[in-house]
Design an enzyme around this catalytic site. Sequence first.
Site, mmCIF file in Angstrom:
data_model
loop_
_atom_site.group_PDB
_atom_site.id
_atom_site.type_symbol
_atom_site.label_atom_id
_atom_site.label_comp_id
_atom_site.label_asym_id
_atom_site.label_seq_id
_atom_site.Cartn_x
_atom_site.Cartn_y
_atom_site.Cartn_z
ATOM 1 N N ARG A 1 1.091 5.795 -7.530
ATOM 2 C CA ARG A 1 1.341 4.485 -6.898
ATOM 3 C C ARG A 1 1.989 3.507 -7.888
ATOM 4 O O ARG A 1 1.720 2.298 -7.859
ATOM 5 C CB ARG A 1 0.039 3.861 -6.362
ATOM 6 N N SER B 1 -5.581 2.054 2.031
ATOM 7 C CA SER B 1 -6.464 1.920 0.864
ATOM 8 C C SER B 1 -6.146 0.632 0.115
ATOM 9 O O SER B 1 -4.997 0.384 -0.240
ATOM 10 C CB SER B 1 -6.271 3.111 -0.076
ATOM 11 N N GLU C 1 -4.210 -1.556 -4.891
ATOM 12 C CA GLU C 1 -2.968 -0.865 -4.527
ATOM 13 C C GLU C 1 -2.126 -1.822 -3.688
ATOM 14 O O GLU C 1 -0.905 -1.891 -3.808
ATOM 15 C CB GLU C 1 -3.325 0.393 -3.711
HETATM 16 C C1 LIG Z 1 -3.545 2.813 8.209
HETATM 17 C C2 LIG Z 1 -2.784 2.904 6.903
HETATM 18 C C3 LIG Z 1 -2.761 4.100 6.216
HETATM 19 C C4 LIG Z 1 -2.071 4.210 5.001
HETATM 20 N N1 LIG Z 1 -2.051 5.401 4.332
HETATM 21 C C5 LIG Z 1 -1.366 5.526 3.191
HETATM 22 C C6 LIG Z 1 -1.306 6.784 2.493
HETATM 23 O O1 LIG Z 1 -1.844 7.788 2.922
HETATM 24 N N2 LIG Z 1 -0.633 6.832 1.339
HETATM 25 C C7 LIG Z 1 0.005 5.750 0.815
HETATM 26 O O2 LIG Z 1 0.622 5.867 -0.253
HETATM 27 N N3 LIG Z 1 -0.035 4.554 1.442
HETATM 28 C C8 LIG Z 1 -0.676 4.415 2.612
HETATM 29 N N4 LIG Z 1 -0.722 3.202 3.244
HETATM 30 C C9 LIG Z 1 -0.077 2.023 2.620
HETATM 31 C C10 LIG Z 1 1.392 1.783 3.011
HETATM 32 O O3 LIG Z 1 1.683 2.325 4.291
HETATM 33 C C11 LIG Z 1 2.369 2.356 1.970
HETATM 34 O O4 LIG Z 1 2.173 1.771 0.706
HETATM 35 C C12 LIG Z 1 3.822 2.179 2.392
HETATM 36 O O5 LIG Z 1 4.645 2.893 1.516
HETATM 37 C C13 LIG Z 1 4.267 0.719 2.397
HETATM 38 O O6 LIG Z 1 5.531 0.654 3.044
HETATM 39 P P1 LIG Z 1 6.002 -0.669 3.771
HETATM 40 O O7 LIG Z 1 7.374 -0.444 4.282
HETATM 41 O O8 LIG Z 1 4.995 -1.110 4.764
HETATM 42 O O9 LIG Z 1 6.033 -1.668 2.527
HETATM 43 P P2 LIG Z 1 5.575 -3.193 2.494
HETATM 44 O O10 LIG Z 1 4.110 -3.279 2.711
HETATM 45 O O11 LIG Z 1 6.455 -4.003 3.359
HETATM 46 O O12 LIG Z 1 5.848 -3.524 0.958
HETATM 47 C C14 LIG Z 1 5.068 -2.910 -0.059
HETATM 48 C C15 LIG Z 1 5.707 -3.192 -1.428
HETATM 49 O O13 LIG Z 1 6.980 -2.549 -1.484
HETATM 50 C C16 LIG Z 1 8.005 -3.498 -1.753
HETATM 51 N N5 LIG Z 1 9.190 -3.090 -0.995
HETATM 52 C C17 LIG Z 1 9.261 -2.839 0.341
HETATM 53 N N6 LIG Z 1 10.496 -2.447 0.663
HETATM 54 C C18 LIG Z 1 11.241 -2.472 -0.487
HETATM 55 C C19 LIG Z 1 12.589 -2.154 -0.807
HETATM 56 N N7 LIG Z 1 13.446 -1.750 0.122
HETATM 57 N N8 LIG Z 1 12.990 -2.268 -2.092
HETATM 58 C C20 LIG Z 1 12.124 -2.665 -3.053
HETATM 59 N N9 LIG Z 1 10.826 -2.979 -2.815
HETATM 60 C C21 LIG Z 1 10.397 -2.873 -1.543
HETATM 61 C C22 LIG Z 1 7.451 -4.832 -1.284
HETATM 62 O O14 LIG Z 1 8.073 -5.919 -1.957
HETATM 63 C C23 LIG Z 1 5.973 -4.687 -1.657
HETATM 64 O O15 LIG Z 1 5.776 -4.951 -3.022
HETATM 65 C C24 LIG Z 1 -1.385 3.079 4.473
HETATM 66 C C25 LIG Z 1 -1.407 1.864 5.188
HETATM 67 C C26 LIG Z 1 -2.078 1.779 6.401
HETATM 68 C C27 LIG Z 1 -2.049 0.486 7.167
#
Ligand SMILES: Cc1cc2nc3c(=O)[nH]c(=O)nc-3n(C[C@H](O)[C@H](O)[C@H](O)COP(=O)(O)OP(=O)(O)OC[C@H]3O[C@@H](n4cnc5c(N)ncnc54)[C@H](O)[C@@H]3O)c2cc1C
Length: 301
Positions: free
Chosen positions: A175, A223, A293
């Site tokens: 992560r 998480s 995280e």
């Molecule tokens: C029910 C649930 C289950 C989940 N299970 C997992 C799992 O199994 N494994 C896991 O790793 N995560 C999990 N997550 C967390 C999350 O889905 C991941 O971290 C995911 O990768 C975040 O993507 P996002 O597009 O929603 O990013 P966001 O939440 O919109 O952003 C997260 C971070 O990434 C940055 N960011 C977003 N897009 C860009 C870009 N294009 N360029 C640069 N920076 C950027 C943002 O500035 C921020 O710092 C889960 C979340 C939920 C709600």
Amino acid sequence: MNAQRWLELGPEFSTRVLKNESMAKHTSWHVGGPADVFFTPRDVMDLAAFMRQLPPVVPLLWIGLGSNLLVRDGGIRGAVVSTHGALGALERLSATRIQAEAGVPCARIARQCVKWGLGPAEFFAGIPGTLGGALAMNAGAWGEETWRHVIEVDVLDRRGTRHARQAADYDIGYRKVKGPDNEWFIGARLEFKRAPGVNTDAIRELLDKRKQTQPIGEWSCGSVFTNPPGQHAARLVESAGLKGFRIGDASVSEKHANFIINHGQARAADIEALILHVRQTVAAAHRIELHTEVRIVGEPA
Ligand SMILES: Cc1cc2nc3c(=O)[nH]c(=O)nc-3n(C[C@H](O)[C@H](O)[C@H](O)COP(=O)(O)OP(=O)(O)OC[C@H]3O[C@@H](n4cnc5c(N)ncnc54)[C@H](O)[C@@H]3O)c2cc1C
């Protein structure tokens, strides 16, 4: 600098710029105050033009689906760029290589790779974010991680200039992704293996397994804490007696102790206070410091 001055972006962006947009609409916890400027580009060229016009002093946050983001109740001073619903191209480049833009949901990559007979990409099905977010977080599940599959990424810098970067240009860990400052992901080329036997049952099984252990369908960010080396954050939180612990309308999930649930009316401040309480209680009980995280951004109310 006078905030009003930089809020006046060129008229060419007016249909894609929202002012004082509630971030609660764009986060899976459904909390967060307003962003001064919320921009959803038409495509990469439009986004590059926006970046060129945005004065360097304006704070900038890129988001995907907001599934790993706690936005405080005072909202975001500056500009937010949303890739979701914008940068959505996904194509196959060769027998084992694909290319996707940053706004493509991870679940779509999982499904499409199964159709193409490529794997292991099924793990993406359980990550409710975009590829951009997965690249920023090195999202992973079931022993797989995003960056294990990255060949090359495309980024935009603060001046709107596009660069291609190799995976080797980044320091990658659990992560953790550290690359050049002030660059954001617009897409990536990913490598998988040929997996002709893979089918959608594999995805269904993984999602079913997840439903048994995680509060899927409730408002959460997945998480909250990373696992400390050799430990499971969920077990540490549970054994500190925190399952069900509540502040306002937010509580530690009864089903999975590393999840915090918004039951409908929680404010970001309730969730942040709960995160602090969990960290302090686990530190006192186990002498282990938990790290979030989840990314916490924005201003307090
Ligand atoms: C029910 C649930 C289950 C989940 N299970 C997992 C799992 O199994 N494994 C896991 O790793 N995560 C999990 N997550 C967390 C999350 O889905 C991941 O971290 C995911 O990768 C975040 O993507 P996002 O597009 O929603 O990013 P966001 O939440 O919109 O952003 C997260 C971070 O990434 C940055 N960011 C977003 N897009 C860009 C870009 N294009 N360029 C640069 N920076 C950027 C943002 O500035 C921020 O710092 C889960 C979340 C939920 C709600």
